[in-house]
Scaffold this motif. Structure first.
Motif, PDB file in Angstrom:
ATOM      1  N   TYR A  13       0.847  -1.196   0.000  1.00 18.53           N
ATOM      2  CA  TYR A  13       0.000   0.000   0.000  1.00 18.53           C
ATOM      3  C   TYR A  13       0.876   1.237   0.000  1.00 18.53           C
ATOM      4  O   TYR A  13       1.780   1.372   0.813  1.00 18.53           O
ATOM      5  N   SER A  14       0.611   2.140  -0.923  1.00 21.63           N
ATOM      6  CA  SER A  14       1.381   3.380  -0.993  1.00 21.63           C
ATOM      7  C   SER A  14       0.447   4.569  -0.902  1.00 21.63           C
ATOM      8  O   SER A  14      -0.500   4.687  -1.673  1.00 21.63           O
ATOM      9  N   ILE A  15       0.720   5.446   0.063  1.00 16.64           N
ATOM     10  CA  ILE A  15      -0.061   6.673   0.156  1.00 16.64           C
ATOM     11  C   ILE A  15       0.637   7.797  -0.594  1.00 16.64           C
ATOM     12  O   ILE A  15       0.171   8.924  -0.633  1.00 16.64           O
ATOM     13  N   MET A  16       1.788   7.484  -1.161  1.00 17.91           N
ATOM     14  CA  MET A  16       2.595   8.508  -1.795  1.00 17.91           C
ATOM     15  C   MET A  16       2.854   8.158  -3.253  1.00 17.91           C
ATOM     16  O   MET A  16       2.651   7.031  -3.685  1.00 17.91           O
ATOM     17  N   LYS A  17       3.335   9.129  -3.984  1.00 19.50           N
ATOM     18  CA  LYS A  17       3.732   8.869  -5.354  1.00 19.50           C
ATOM     19  C   LYS A  17       4.933   7.932  -5.342  1.00 19.50           C
ATOM     20  O   LYS A  17       5.747   7.969  -4.428  1.00 19.50           O
ATOM     21  N   PRO A  18       5.081   7.077  -6.353  1.00 17.47           N
ATOM     22  CA  PRO A  18       6.180   6.115  -6.336  1.00 17.47           C
ATOM     23  C   PRO A  18       7.547   6.791  -6.332  1.00 17.47           C
ATOM     24  O   PRO A  18       7.731   7.848  -6.922  1.00 17.47           O
ATOM     25  N   ILE A  19       8.507   6.158  -5.640  1.00 17.95           N
ATOM     26  CA  ILE A  19       9.852   6.713  -5.593  1.00 17.95           C
ATOM     27  C   ILE A  19      10.678   6.171  -6.759  1.00 17.95           C
ATOM     28  O   ILE A  19      10.365   5.139  -7.342  1.00 17.95           O
ATOM     29  N   GLN A  20      11.742   6.882  -7.077  1.00 21.95           N
ATOM     30  CA  GLN A  20      12.607   6.506  -8.193  1.00 21.95           C
ATOM     31  C   GLN A  20      14.056   6.506  -7.707  1.00 21.95           C
ATOM     32  O   GLN A  20      14.780   7.476  -7.876  1.00 21.95           O
ATOM     33  N   VAL A  21      14.442   5.402  -7.071  1.00 15.12           N
ATOM     34  CA  VAL A  21      15.813   5.276  -6.572  1.00 15.12           C
ATOM     35  C   VAL A  21      16.751   5.044  -7.743  1.00 15.12           C
ATOM     36  O   VAL A  21      16.489   4.212  -8.614  1.00 15.12           O
ATOM     37  N   ASN A  22      17.836   5.809  -7.780  1.00 17.84           N
ATOM     38  CA  ASN A  22      18.819   5.666  -8.850  1.00 17.84           C
ATOM     39  C   ASN A  22      20.169   5.304  -8.239  1.00 17.84           C
ATOM     40  O   ASN A  22      20.873   6.172  -7.712  1.00 17.84           O
ATOM     41  N   PRO A  23      20.555   4.026  -8.268  1.00 16.77           N
ATOM     42  CA  PRO A  23      21.812   3.597  -7.641  1.00 16.77           C
ATOM     43  C   PRO A  23      23.047   4.173  -8.326  1.00 16.77           C
ATOM     44  O   PRO A  23      24.155   4.096  -7.786  1.00 16.77           O
ATOM     45  N   ASP A  24      22.872   4.770  -9.515  1.00 17.29           N
ATOM     46  CA  ASP A  24      24.025   5.325 -10.238  1.00 17.29           C
ATOM     47  C   ASP A  24      24.431   6.704  -9.727  1.00 17.29           C
ATOM     48  O   ASP A  24      25.504   7.199 -10.069  1.00 17.29           O
ATOM     49  N   PHE A  25      23.561   7.358  -8.922  1.00 16.38           N
ATOM     50  CA  PHE A  25      23.941   8.651  -8.376  1.00 16.38           C
ATOM     51  C   PHE A  25      25.125   8.487  -7.422  1.00 16.38           C
ATOM     52  O   PHE A  25      25.093   7.651  -6.523  1.00 16.38           O
ATOM     53  N   LYS A  26      26.161   9.273  -7.642  1.00 11.73           N
ATOM     54  CA  LYS A  26      27.324   9.271  -6.762  1.00 11.73           C
ATOM     55  C   LYS A  26      27.166  10.438  -5.785  1.00 11.73           C
ATOM     56  O   LYS A  26      27.391  11.591  -6.146  1.00 11.73           O
ATOM     57  N   LEU A  27      26.748  10.131  -4.593  1.00  5.30           N
ATOM     58  CA  LEU A  27      26.472  11.162  -3.598  1.00  5.30           C
ATOM     59  C   LEU A  27      27.499  11.091  -2.479  1.00  5.30           C
ATOM     60  O   LEU A  27      27.495  10.151  -1.681  1.00  5.30           O
TER      61      LEU A  27
END
Length: 307
Positions: free
Chosen positions: A117-131
């Motif tokens: 169940y999601s009450i929020m908009k879907p997330i978009q995890v990007n493992p390529d981001f170098k943070l």
């Protein structure tokens, strides 16, 4: 005409004070009488003015702030529901449950355990981001700011910063040191030099999670941190950006990717360090000028508050 402008500026200043008070006191009881007193409006006028500005009654605004804050805490922390309820101003979890179910159609007890169940908009995890990330202990900062309401993607941030810098000039806060920096520093390095030598940062505080809050109700404060004593004037407010511990994530790339960067931080990175999230708002600091920097070279620091 001048009188109308003065009145509008005065009302903007009062409304900023009320919104700032609400942001900082969600765990406390807030009566309309108290808020009207803080604003220096009569209760009769207070209701109408705040509704016109917020787009909803002030009571509905406070309830929405509490429920949306609870949703974020449930999503991004392991905090017990009873503690979440207390942090957002409900004495008992059942009161939070009633409001939460009205907003999202599910109880806060069910939500953490219902992975489908999601009450929020879907997330978009990007493992390529170098943070790059580091833990910092910041002192509180004074800032002048302009409050914006509307979709984060559509706000005119440049115009807001232009007004803030105009205020700096007109208020006599623009020093010889700043003038010298502007004259002798390449434009692409001015923001960084201004921060290092005068303590002025270009900052945005985002009070709402766009995964939860509709675009027309999203709130942002466009800020310049400044050390000199300054008074609020019209739409330009003065606030303290809270100090404390933060995880600072350094992102290099276009601002258009920042939504995915946040999803990656909150969907992946925060689970990799042993710190609980704090309830105070995070913020962004911009390290170079988008007018003279290629999008792929833009540098943004994202400060996530922790206990």
């Amino acid at each position: 005409m001048q009188q109308k402008l003065s009145t509008r500026e005065e009302y903007s200043k009062r409304i900023n004070i009320v919104i700032e008070y609400i942001n900082n006191h969600l765990s406390e009881e807030m009566s309309v009488e108290t808020l009207a007193c803080i604003s220096n409006f009569s209760p009769y006028h207070f209701h109408r003015i705040m509704r016109a500005v917020l787009g909803e009654p002030v009571g509905a605004f406070i309830t929405r702030m509490r429920v949306e804050t609870a949703a974020r805490l449930l999503r991004y922390s392991d905090m017990p529901i009873q503690e979440v309820a207390y942090k957002v101003g409900y004495d008992v979890p059942s009161s939070l449950s009633k409001a939460f179910k009205t907003f999202y159609g599910i109880s806060p007890n069910e939500y953490p355990n219902n992975k489908t169940y999601s009450i929020m908009k879907p997330i978009q995890v990007n493992p390529d981001f170098k943070l790059e990330q580091r833990i910092v202990d910041l002192k509180s900062m004074q800032a002048i700011y302009i409050h914006l309401q509307g979709d984060y993607n559509n706000n005119d941030y440049g115009a807001a910063w232009g007004k803030l810098w105009e205020h700096v000039h007109k208020s006599g806060l623009f020093t010889e040191q700043m003038s010298r920096l502007c004259s002798n520093t390449p434009k692409s390095h001015i923001l960084r030099k201004m921060c290092d030598e005068t303590g002025i940062n270009h900052i945005c505080i985002y009070h709402d999670d766009p995964k939860v809050t509709e675009g027309d109700k999203q709130r942002a404060d466009v800020c310049l941190s400044i050390k000199a004593k300054v008074e609020p004037k019209g739409e330009i407010g003065v606030k303290q950006i809270e100090g404390g511990k933060y995880v600072a994530f350094l992102y290099k790339g276009p601002y258009s990717n920042l939504g995915s960067v946040y999803d990656t931080i909150y969907g992946k990175s925060i689970f990799e360090f042993k710190h609980l999230l704090a309830s105070r708002p995070g913020f962004e600091v911009y390290l170079n000028d988008p007018e003279c920097t290629k999008p792929e070279d833009l540098m943004t620091e994202i400060y996530v508050p922790i206990e």
